[in-house]
Design a protein around this motif. Sequence first.
Motif, PDB file in Angstrom:
ATOM      1  N   ARG A  76      38.667  32.835  30.872  1.00  0.00           N
ATOM      2  CA  ARG A  76      39.103  33.850  31.834  1.00  0.00           C
ATOM      3  C   ARG A  76      37.889  34.386  32.577  1.00  0.00           C
ATOM      4  NH1 ARG A  76      40.909  38.386  28.875  1.00  0.00           N
ATOM      5  NH2 ARG A  76      39.379  37.649  27.378  1.00  0.00           N
ATOM      6  N   VAL A  77      38.105  34.738  33.846  1.00  0.00           N
ATOM      7  CA  VAL A  77      37.045  35.310  34.672  1.00  0.00           C
ATOM      8  C   VAL A  77      37.486  36.696  35.128  1.00  0.00           C
ATOM      9  CG1 VAL A  77      35.729  35.105  36.815  1.00  0.00           C
ATOM     10  CG2 VAL A  77      36.276  33.053  35.481  1.00  0.00           C
ATOM     11  N   SER A  78      36.603  37.675  34.938  1.00  0.00           N
ATOM     12  CA  SER A  78      36.827  38.997  35.524  1.00  0.00           C
ATOM     13  C   SER A  78      35.977  39.107  36.772  1.00  0.00           C
ATOM     14  CB  SER A  78      36.453  40.114  34.546  1.00  0.00           C
ATOM     15  OG  SER A  78      36.532  41.372  35.210  1.00  0.00           O
ATOM     16  N   LEU A  79      36.610  39.376  37.899  1.00  0.00           N
ATOM     17  CA  LEU A  79      35.871  39.494  39.151  1.00  0.00           C
ATOM     18  C   LEU A  79      35.026  40.750  39.201  1.00  0.00           C
ATOM     19  CD1 LEU A  79      38.506  38.203  41.729  1.00  0.00           C
ATOM     20  CD2 LEU A  79      36.708  36.940  40.512  1.00  0.00           C
ATOM     21  N   CYS A  80      35.256  41.682  38.283  1.00  0.00           N
ATOM     22  CA  CYS A  80      34.381  42.844  38.127  1.00  0.00           C
ATOM     23  C   CYS A  80      33.560  42.622  36.865  1.00  0.00           C
ATOM     24  CB  CYS A  80      35.188  44.138  38.014  1.00  0.00           C
ATOM     25  SG  CYS A  80      34.159  45.604  37.750  1.00  0.00           S
ATOM     26  N   ASP A  81      32.244  42.471  37.013  1.00  0.00           N
ATOM     27  CA  ASP A  81      31.442  42.048  35.868  1.00  0.00           C
ATOM     28  C   ASP A  81      31.139  43.167  34.881  1.00  0.00           C
ATOM     29  OD1 ASP A  81      29.580  43.471  37.323  1.00  0.00           O
ATOM     30  OD2 ASP A  81      28.009  41.944  37.191  1.00  0.00           O
ATOM     31  N   ILE A  82      31.693  44.363  35.112  1.00  0.00           N
ATOM     32  CA  ILE A  82      31.561  45.435  34.123  1.00  0.00           C
ATOM     33  C   ILE A  82      32.923  45.939  33.652  1.00  0.00           C
ATOM     34  CG2 ILE A  82      29.282  46.230  34.862  1.00  0.00           C
ATOM     35  CD1 ILE A  82      30.679  48.469  36.421  1.00  0.00           C
ATOM     36  N   ASN A  83      33.963  45.190  33.950  1.00  0.00           N
ATOM     37  CA  ASN A  83      35.293  45.539  33.466  1.00  0.00           C
ATOM     38  C   ASN A  83      35.965  44.258  32.995  1.00  0.00           C
ATOM     39  OD1 ASN A  83      38.030  46.237  33.142  1.00  0.00           O
ATOM     40  ND2 ASN A  83      37.869  47.881  34.654  1.00  0.00           N
ATOM     41  N   PHE A  84      36.074  44.117  31.687  1.00  0.00           N
ATOM     42  CA  PHE A  84      36.556  42.871  31.114  1.00  0.00           C
ATOM     43  C   PHE A  84      38.037  42.907  30.742  1.00  0.00           C
ATOM     44  CE2 PHE A  84      32.046  42.412  29.125  1.00  0.00           C
ATOM     45  CZ  PHE A  84      31.504  42.267  30.385  1.00  0.00           C
ATOM     46  N   THR A  85      38.704  44.031  30.976  1.00  0.00           N
ATOM     47  CA  THR A  85      40.073  44.184  30.478  1.00  0.00           C
ATOM     48  C   THR A  85      41.112  44.451  31.559  1.00  0.00           C
ATOM     49  OG1 THR A  85      39.695  46.555  30.086  1.00  0.00           O
ATOM     50  CG2 THR A  85      39.249  45.053  28.244  1.00  0.00           C
ATOM     51  N   GLU A  86      40.707  44.893  32.741  1.00  0.00           N
ATOM     52  CA  GLU A  86      41.662  45.258  33.785  1.00  0.00           C
ATOM     53  C   GLU A  86      42.396  44.014  34.301  1.00  0.00           C
ATOM     54  OE1 GLU A  86      44.132  46.542  36.300  1.00  0.00           O
ATOM     55  OE2 GLU A  86      42.974  48.040  35.169  1.00  0.00           O
ATOM     56  N   PRO A  87      43.729  43.957  34.136  1.00  0.00           N
ATOM     57  CA  PRO A  87      44.480  42.755  34.550  1.00  0.00           C
ATOM     58  C   PRO A  87      44.302  42.408  36.020  1.00  0.00           C
ATOM     59  CG  PRO A  87      45.846  44.190  33.181  1.00  0.00           C
ATOM     60  CD  PRO A  87      44.599  44.958  33.489  1.00  0.00           C
ATOM     61  N   ASN A  88      44.089  43.399  36.877  1.00  0.00           N
ATOM     62  CA  ASN A  88      43.939  43.131  38.303  1.00  0.00           C
ATOM     63  C   ASN A  88      42.720  42.270  38.609  1.00  0.00           C
ATOM     64  OD1 ASN A  88      45.985  44.940  39.935  1.00  0.00           O
ATOM     65  ND2 ASN A  88      45.277  46.173  38.221  1.00  0.00           N
ATOM     66  N   PHE A  89      41.735  42.264  37.712  1.00  0.00           N
ATOM     67  CA  PHE A  89      40.512  41.511  37.954  1.00  0.00           C
ATOM     68  C   PHE A  89      40.490  40.151  37.260  1.00  0.00           C
ATOM     69  CE2 PHE A  89      38.397  45.902  38.236  1.00  0.00           C
ATOM     70  CZ  PHE A  89      38.545  45.955  39.606  1.00  0.00           C
ATOM     71  N   LEU A  90      41.445  39.876  36.359  1.00  0.00           N
ATOM     72  CA  LEU A  90      41.373  38.714  35.492  1.00  0.00           C
ATOM     73  C   LEU A  90      42.084  37.504  36.094  1.00  0.00           C
ATOM     74  CD1 LEU A  90      41.949  40.375  32.005  1.00  0.00           C
ATOM     75  CD2 LEU A  90      39.785  39.580  32.978  1.00  0.00           C
ATOM     76  N   PHE A  91      41.390  36.356  36.089  1.00  0.00           N
ATOM     77  CA  PHE A  91      41.947  35.122  36.623  1.00  0.00           C
ATOM     78  C   PHE A  91      41.487  33.944  35.773  1.00  0.00           C
ATOM     79  CE2 PHE A  91      41.722  38.046  40.158  1.00  0.00           C
ATOM     80  CZ  PHE A  91      42.967  37.908  40.737  1.00  0.00           C
ATOM     81  N   PRO A 150      34.942  55.405  46.307  1.00  0.00           N
ATOM     82  CA  PRO A 150      34.896  54.693  45.032  1.00  0.00           C
ATOM     83  C   PRO A 150      35.174  53.200  45.195  1.00  0.00           C
ATOM     84  CG  PRO A 150      36.953  55.927  45.219  1.00  0.00           C
ATOM     85  CD  PRO A 150      36.101  56.338  46.378  1.00  0.00           C
ATOM     86  N   SER A 151      34.567  52.415  44.294  1.00  0.00           N
ATOM     87  CA  SER A 151      34.829  50.967  44.268  1.00  0.00           C
ATOM     88  C   SER A 151      36.224  50.707  43.709  1.00  0.00           C
ATOM     89  CB  SER A 151      33.788  50.277  43.394  1.00  0.00           C
ATOM     90  OG  SER A 151      33.959  50.675  42.032  1.00  0.00           O
ATOM     91  N   ARG A 152      36.641  49.446  43.770  1.00  0.00           N
ATOM     92  CA  ARG A 152      37.944  49.106  43.191  1.00  0.00           C
ATOM     93  C   ARG A 152      37.962  49.418  41.696  1.00  0.00           C
ATOM     94  NH1 ARG A 152      41.909  49.046  43.570  1.00  0.00           N
ATOM     95  NH2 ARG A 152      42.828  47.057  42.991  1.00  0.00           N
ATOM     96  N   ASN A 153      36.859  49.147  41.019  1.00  0.00           N
ATOM     97  CA  ASN A 153      36.795  49.436  39.595  1.00  0.00           C
ATOM     98  C   ASN A 153      36.939  50.929  39.338  1.00  0.00           C
ATOM     99  OD1 ASN A 153      36.336  48.857  36.789  1.00  0.00           O
ATOM    100  ND2 ASN A 153      34.249  49.585  37.051  1.00  0.00           N
ATOM    101  N   GLU A 154      36.206  51.723  40.101  1.00  0.00           N
ATOM    102  CA  GLU A 154      36.283  53.178  39.911  1.00  0.00           C
ATOM    103  C   GLU A 154      37.670  53.704  40.253  1.00  0.00           C
ATOM    104  OE1 GLU A 154      31.682  54.537  40.767  1.00  0.00           O
ATOM    105  OE2 GLU A 154      32.929  53.848  42.429  1.00  0.00           O
ATOM    106  N   GLN A 155      38.291  53.158  41.284  1.00  0.00           N
ATOM    107  CA  GLN A 155      39.643  53.588  41.632  1.00  0.00           C
ATOM    108  C   GLN A 155      40.609  53.338  40.483  1.00  0.00           C
ATOM    109  OE1 GLN A 155      40.074  51.351  45.347  1.00  0.00           O
ATOM    110  NE2 GLN A 155      40.270  53.284  46.440  1.00  0.00           N
ATOM    111  N   LEU A 156      40.480  52.185  39.848  1.00  0.00           N
ATOM    112  CA  LEU A 156      41.369  51.862  38.732  1.00  0.00           C
ATOM    113  C   LEU A 156      41.081  52.744  37.519  1.00  0.00           C
ATOM    114  CD1 LEU A 156      41.306  48.000  39.171  1.00  0.00           C
ATOM    115  CD2 LEU A 156      43.320  49.453  39.387  1.00  0.00           C
ATOM    116  N   LEU A 157      39.806  53.043  37.283  1.00  0.00           N
ATOM    117  CA  LEU A 157      39.453  53.854  36.123  1.00  0.00           C
ATOM    118  C   LEU A 157      39.912  55.303  36.278  1.00  0.00           C
ATOM    119  CD1 LEU A 157      35.867  52.482  35.404  1.00  0.00           C
ATOM    120  CD2 LEU A 157      37.879  52.202  33.952  1.00  0.00           C
TER     121      LEU A 157
END
Length: 433
Positions: free
Chosen positions: A345-360, A397-404
Motif C-alpha cells: 500500500r502507498v500513502s500519498l501523505c508520507d506522514i499519515n499512514f492510516t487515512e483511507p483518503n491517502f491509501l492506494f 491547512p494542507s489536506r492532511n491537516e484538514q483531515l486531522l
Amino acid sequence: MAATRLLWGKYFQYDRDGEAVLLDPVTLNSCYLDRGEVTDLSAVPPTATHDALSELGFTPDGPATDRREALRRQLRDLALDPTPNRVSGLRIVLTDRCNMACTYCFVDTNTGKPDMTEDELAEGLRYLFEENADRDEVSIQWFGGEPTIRFDLMRYGDELADRLAAQHKVKRVRRTVVTNGARLTDEALNHLVRHEYGVGISIDGPPDINSANRLLLGGRPADDRIRRNVRRLVEAEELHVGCNLTPTAANIGRLAETVAWIIDTLGLKFIYVNTPIPTGGRWRVNGQDLAHELYEARLVALSKGGLLFSVLDRAFQALDTRRPMLFDHMQGDGTLNAAYLPGKRVSLCDINFTEPNFLFTLDELRYHPEVLGTVTKRVAPVPACGDCPALAICGGPSRNEQLLIGGDTPDPEMCAFYTETVDIALWDNTGVQ
C-alpha cells in the motif's frame, strides 16, 4: 509583534519604532520605510514617498482585490501546479516495531502487524524506478518503527535499488534513514558508509529533555548509547549525519539551548526541526512562541557554523524569491515523496499512514495516476485566509491537516505561527541559509 494595519486596503504595513515595512501578500513584494518616509506617507498625497512607492508597484488606485483569487491567478501565471506529476521518492516503512516508546510519535508502533516482506519491498522499488526511468535521481528513505531492526531488508533493498537504477538508467539513488540512534552494528555502519547515506537521528535535546518523551521500551533512557553511536556516525566522513528535532512541551522554551547542545556536544551541524502536526486534532504548542524560538535557534546554529531548517525558512525563501511557498506536500520539482507500507500500500501523505483518503495500491497508482491529485492542497480554503499576511507562504491547512482537524478551518496556533514567521522574516532580511 509589530503593529500591522492595511494600507489602502491592499498592503500590510508593519510598524516598529517609527519605521515600517510594506508587504503585498500576493506578489510578496515588500519595501522598507524609514521614519521620514513613514511620516511622508501619512501626509496628503502625492508626496515623494507616494511617488517612490508607485514606481515600486505600491499604488492606492485600482479596484478592491479578492486576494485569494489573486493568489490563484498568480499561481497559474507562475505555472505552479499543486498536483504532483509523479512519485519520485518513497519513505519505506519496513516495520512498526521500535525499541523506544516515544510519547508523541505519529506512528503506531509495536502493534504486532507484520513487517514488510522482500517481495513487497521489491515490488515497491520496481514501481519507483519504472516511474523515474531516465531521471537524474530517485530517493529512498528507510523508516519505521525503528528501521534498523530490519537492517536485512535495508541491505536487500539497497542491492536491488542499484540493479534497478542501472536497468532503468536512473543516475543516482539518494538514500536516507531516520533512526533513534540507539542501535548501530558494525555491519550496518559499514553498509551506510558504502552507500553514502544521509542519516537523520531523532533527538529532542540534552538527556533531561530527551528522556521526557523518548525512553526504551523498558522505561530506561538510551542517551549514553545514542551519543556513542552518533560519535561513530560523525567520525565516518562519508556519511551525512543530521538531527531531526521535534518541538515538544519538554524543549519549548529551550530550543536555542537544545540546538547549541546538539552542535557542541554531538557535533551535528545539520538540524531539521519537524513541524508540529495536529495529531490530536490541534497544535500542542503556542504558534507565536514557536516562531520566535525557531528564529533564535536559527541564529544560534548559524553562529556555530551549523544549519537549522524549519518551516520558518519558507517565509525567508518566499520573500527572497518573491515566489509563493505553499505546497509543502510536494518536492520542489513538482514530484511527490510518498510512504510505502507493508501490504503493498502507498500513502500519498508520507506522514499519515492510516487515512483511507491517502491509501492506494501500486496498481491504482500505475494505471490511474490522476489519484495523485488526492493529496493536492486546496489553496486558501476559508475567506479569512484572504486577510492573512501569510497568504502566499502558508495558504491554509494542507489536506492532511484538514483531515486531522476535521474541516477547512486552520488551527489558531498554526495561523499564529505563520503570521509571526512573516513578521520575523520581513524585519530580518538575512535571507535563506
